[in-house]
Write an enzyme that holds these catalytic residues in place. Sequence first.
Site, PDB file in Angstrom:
ATOM      1  N   PHE A 110       0.803  -1.231   0.000  1.00  0.00           N
ATOM      2  CA  PHE A 110       0.000   0.000   0.000  1.00  0.00           C
ATOM      3  C   PHE A 110       0.831   1.275   0.000  1.00  0.00           C
ATOM      4  O   PHE A 110       0.328   2.344  -0.352  1.00  0.00           O
ATOM      5  CB  PHE A 110      -0.938   0.010   1.228  1.00  0.00           C
ATOM      6  N   LYS A 159      -1.359  -6.529  -9.772  1.00  0.00           N
ATOM      7  CA  LYS A 159      -2.340  -6.693  -8.678  1.00  0.00           C
ATOM      8  C   LYS A 159      -1.964  -5.653  -7.622  1.00  0.00           C
ATOM      9  O   LYS A 159      -1.058  -5.850  -6.829  1.00  0.00           O
ATOM     10  CB  LYS A 159      -2.232  -8.123  -8.110  1.00  0.00           C
ATOM     11  N   GLU A 199      -5.127  -3.741  -2.227  1.00  0.00           N
ATOM     12  CA  GLU A 199      -6.573  -3.459  -2.155  1.00  0.00           C
ATOM     13  C   GLU A 199      -6.837  -2.205  -1.314  1.00  0.00           C
ATOM     14  O   GLU A 199      -7.940  -1.662  -1.341  1.00  0.00           O
ATOM     15  CB  GLU A 199      -7.327  -4.680  -1.603  1.00  0.00           C
ATOM     16  N   SER A 216       5.023  -7.097   3.344  1.00  0.00           N
ATOM     17  CA  SER A 216       5.599  -7.464   4.639  1.00  0.00           C
ATOM     18  C   SER A 216       6.344  -8.805   4.532  1.00  0.00           C
ATOM     19  O   SER A 216       6.061  -9.617   3.644  1.00  0.00           O
ATOM     20  CB  SER A 216       4.481  -7.556   5.681  1.00  0.00           C
ATOM     21  N   CYS A 218       9.681   1.571   3.400  1.00  0.00           N
ATOM     22  CA  CYS A 218      10.528   0.425   3.751  1.00  0.00           C
ATOM     23  C   CYS A 218      11.958   0.904   3.977  1.00  0.00           C
ATOM     24  O   CYS A 218      12.788   0.157   4.469  1.00  0.00           O
ATOM     25  CB  CYS A 218      10.479  -0.633   2.657  1.00  0.00           C
ATOM     26  N   GLU A 250       9.061  -4.414  13.115  1.00  0.00           N
ATOM     27  CA  GLU A 250       8.796  -3.337  12.145  1.00  0.00           C
ATOM     28  C   GLU A 250       7.534  -2.607  12.589  1.00  0.00           C
ATOM     29  O   GLU A 250       6.460  -3.215  12.676  1.00  0.00           O
ATOM     30  CB  GLU A 250       8.603  -3.898  10.732  1.00  0.00           C
TER      31      GLU A 250
HETATM   32  P1  NAD Z   1       1.226  -6.726   2.916  1.00  0.00           P
HETATM   33  O1  NAD Z   1       2.232  -7.812   3.011  1.00  0.00           O
HETATM   34  O2  NAD Z   1       0.112  -6.702   3.898  1.00  0.00           O
HETATM   35  O3  NAD Z   1       0.520  -6.733   1.466  1.00  0.00           O
HETATM   36  C1  NAD Z   1       1.271  -6.764   0.279  1.00  0.00           C
HETATM   37  C2  NAD Z   1       0.449  -7.460  -0.816  1.00  0.00           C
HETATM   38  O4  NAD Z   1       0.224  -8.807  -0.433  1.00  0.00           O
HETATM   39  C3  NAD Z   1      -0.907  -6.835  -1.067  1.00  0.00           C
HETATM   40  O5  NAD Z   1      -1.127  -6.763  -2.456  1.00  0.00           O
HETATM   41  C4  NAD Z   1      -1.892  -7.800  -0.404  1.00  0.00           C
HETATM   42  O6  NAD Z   1      -3.123  -7.882  -1.104  1.00  0.00           O
HETATM   43  C5  NAD Z   1      -1.166  -9.115  -0.448  1.00  0.00           C
HETATM   44  N1  NAD Z   1      -1.419  -9.970   0.728  1.00  0.00           N
HETATM   45  C6  NAD Z   1      -1.525  -9.561   2.023  1.00  0.00           C
HETATM   46  N2  NAD Z   1      -1.716 -10.621   2.826  1.00  0.00           N
HETATM   47  C7  NAD Z   1      -1.738 -11.714   2.046  1.00  0.00           C
HETATM   48  C8  NAD Z   1      -1.899 -13.107   2.299  1.00  0.00           C
HETATM   49  N3  NAD Z   1      -2.083 -13.579   3.533  1.00  0.00           N
HETATM   50  N4  NAD Z   1      -1.853 -13.961   1.251  1.00  0.00           N
HETATM   51  C9  NAD Z   1      -1.667 -13.507  -0.003  1.00  0.00           C
HETATM   52  N5  NAD Z   1      -1.520 -12.197  -0.290  1.00  0.00           N
HETATM   53  C10 NAD Z   1      -1.540 -11.304   0.706  1.00  0.00           C
HETATM   54  O7  NAD Z   1       2.044  -5.346   2.952  1.00  0.00           O
HETATM   55  P2  NAD Z   1       1.484  -3.873   3.097  1.00  0.00           P
HETATM   56  O8  NAD Z   1       0.960  -3.671   4.490  1.00  0.00           O
HETATM   57  O9  NAD Z   1       0.605  -3.540   1.948  1.00  0.00           O
HETATM   58  O10 NAD Z   1       2.828  -3.026   2.886  1.00  0.00           O
HETATM   59  C11 NAD Z   1       3.704  -2.701   3.942  1.00  0.00           C
HETATM   60  C12 NAD Z   1       4.863  -3.668   4.009  1.00  0.00           C
HETATM   61  O11 NAD Z   1       5.560  -3.660   2.767  1.00  0.00           O
HETATM   62  C13 NAD Z   1       5.891  -3.275   5.055  1.00  0.00           C
HETATM   63  O12 NAD Z   1       6.317  -4.426   5.715  1.00  0.00           O
HETATM   64  C14 NAD Z   1       7.016  -2.663   4.236  1.00  0.00           C
HETATM   65  O13 NAD Z   1       8.295  -2.735   4.841  1.00  0.00           O
HETATM   66  C15 NAD Z   1       6.970  -3.508   3.003  1.00  0.00           C
HETATM   67  N6  NAD Z   1       7.596  -2.840   1.885  1.00  0.00           N
HETATM   68  C16 NAD Z   1       8.822  -3.290   1.496  1.00  0.00           C
HETATM   69  C17 NAD Z   1       9.495  -2.673   0.459  1.00  0.00           C
HETATM   70  C18 NAD Z   1      10.852  -3.137   0.047  1.00  0.00           C
HETATM   71  O14 NAD Z   1      11.334  -2.670  -0.965  1.00  0.00           O
HETATM   72  N7  NAD Z   1      11.479  -4.038   0.765  1.00  0.00           N
HETATM   73  C19 NAD Z   1       8.904  -1.585  -0.186  1.00  0.00           C
HETATM   74  C20 NAD Z   1       7.633  -1.160   0.226  1.00  0.00           C
HETATM   75  C21 NAD Z   1       6.986  -1.802   1.268  1.00  0.00           C
END
Ligand code: NAD
Length: 496
Positions: free
Chosen positions: A156, A180, A183, A233, A288, A389
Site C-alpha cells: 500500500f 495486482k 486493495e 511485509s 521500507c 517493524e
Molecule cells: P502486505 O504484506 O500486507 O501486502 C502486500 C500485498 O500482499 C498486497 O497486495 C496484499 O493484497 C497481499 N497480501 C496480504 N496478505 C496476504 C496473504 N495472507 N496472502 C496472499 N496475499 C496477501 O504489505 P502492506 O501492508 O501492503 O505493505 C507494507 C509492508 O511492505 C511493510 O512491511 C514494508 O516494509 C513492506 N515494503 C517493502 C518494500 C521493500 O522494498 N522491501 C517496499 C515497500 C513496502
Amino acid sequence: MSELITELPILPNYINGQWCDSAATEFVHVVNPATGDRLAKVPLSPASEVDRAAQVAQEAFQSWRRTPAPQRIQYLFKLKNLMEEQFEELSRTITIECGKTLDESRGELRRAIENVETACGIPMMMQGTNFEDIASGIDEFMFRQPLGVAAVIAPFNFPGMIPFWFLPYAIACGNTYIVKPSEKVPLTMQKVFFLIDQLGLPPGVVNLVNGAKEAVDAILDHPLIRAISFVGSSGVARYVYSRATANGKRVQCQGGAKNPIIVLPDADMDMTTRITADSAFGCAGQRCLAASIAITIGEARRTYTESIAAAAESRIVGNGLDKGVQMGPVISTESRQRIEQLIGQGEAEGAKMVIDGRSPQISGYEQGNFVRPTILQDVNPNSTIAKTEIFGPVLSLIHVETIDDAIQLVNRGQYGNMACLFTNSGAAARKFRYEAEAGNIGINIGVAAPMAFFPFSGWKESFFGDLHGQGQHAIEFFTQTKVVVERWFKDWSRQF
Ligand code: NAD
C-alpha cells in the site's frame, strides 16, 4: 449511510485492453486515511479473473515478443509523456488514498517515471554477448529472451511507484504483464491504467486485476505465469516466495524492514537532524527505507536527542493535501492502533518517552488515522519495539560507546533493507560501508533509495530471491538466456 455505500463506484479490472466489471462477491472500501471518507469499493476478484488475465496475456505474448524492442519502447515514451501530463492529478490521487503529503507523492511519481525512462534503454540493456572463433570456425552467442507472462503483487505504501520497479522492464523485454495493486490503495493504478489504455498497446500486453488473497494465490499457482515480483511485509513475502517457487516460478520478494542509522559525534548535527527526521517521519514512517532506530555514539547522545526531539515536535501533521503539512496520517485505523500499542509496549519494556505522538487531535480531521512523531530513548536492543517493524512515525534511540558496538547492533537485526551512517570521517564511513549488513547503505543520506538504474537491494528478511527490482537486475529477472554454438561447414568466401 448504507445508501451512500451503494453509491460508491466499484472499481473495474482491465483485461485484454478493456475495462471490465469483476464478478467478485466481496468488496473492500477504499478510505481516505486523512478524512475517513469512503472513496470507492474495490472488488476482491476471484481466481477466474486472474486466469482470464493470464490467458489473454499468454496469447498477447506470442506477437509481443516478436515486436522489435525499439518499437516496444515507443509505448514507454508515450506513457512517460502521459504521466508527465497527468503528474499533478496522479500525485493528488496518491495523497488522497495513501495519506502522504503532496510533495511526497510527487517524489514517488518522479521515481516511477524514472523507471519508465530507464526501461527505454532496453535495446542496450537487453543485449547478449557473442564470441567469434570460440574454436576454429565456431562462434558462440548468448541471447536474452523474454519469459512470457509475469505479474506484480504490490503493497500500500507506494501505490504509484512500486509497480513501476517492474512493469516497464517486463514489457520492454517482451513479456506481458498483470498488476495486482494493494486493495487498500487501488485508485492510483486505476488512473495509470487510463493512461495505459491510451497507448494503443496490443490487447493483453498489460492487465490489471484488483483483489486480495484469492487473487494473489491464483497468481502464485497459475501455470501460465512464469515470474512474480512481490513487495510487502516479510511474512507474506516468505509465503509468496515458497508457494510460487514450489510451483516452479521465478520469484523476487521484497519484504519488511527495521532500518538503523548511526550518528557519530562529528556529524553535522543540523543536516543530520533534518535528514533523519525526514527519514523517520516522512510518509508517516511508512517507507521500507524509513529510519526506525537511531544509534548514537559519545556526545551525539545529548546533541542528537535534543535536536531530533525538537524536529519531531515541530513537524506539522495533517491532511497531505493541505499547504504546509509535513506529515500525513497512517494508512488505517488498525495500523494506528497497532503503532500506538507498540509505543505503549516500548514504554512498558523500559524505554523512556521523549515525545509521545499518540492520539493527537488534528483539527478538522477527527476521523483521520493520525499518529504524531514519537521518540523513545534508552530502548533496550532486545525489546519488542527495537526488533519489530512498526511502520509508523516512531524513532527508537539507543546509545552505545563505539562504532564497533554500533555496527554489531546493526548486524544483529533480522532485516537488512537499509543502514545509514552520519559522520564527517571518511575512515568511519568506509568501515561502515564495508561491514554493515544491509543491501542499501546511506552515508549522510537518510533514505538510501537507489536510482532506477541501480537494483533495489535488500538482505536477510528484507528480501527473498536472487535478482532485485530495477536496473540491470530487472533485465536479468525478466529474461532467460539462450546460448547458441554455431558452425558453418562451407567456407563463405568460396560460396559465391
Ligand atoms: P502486505 O504484506 O500486507 O501486502 C502486500 C500485498 O500482499 C498486497 O497486495 C496484499 O493484497 C497481499 N497480501 C496480504 N496478505 C496476504 C496473504 N495472507 N496472502 C496472499 N496475499 C496477501 O504489505 P502492506 O501492508 O501492503 O505493505 C507494507 C509492508 O511492505 C511493510 O512491511 C514494508 O516494509 C513492506 N515494503 C517493502 C518494500 C521493500 O522494498 N522491501 C517496499 C515497500 C513496502
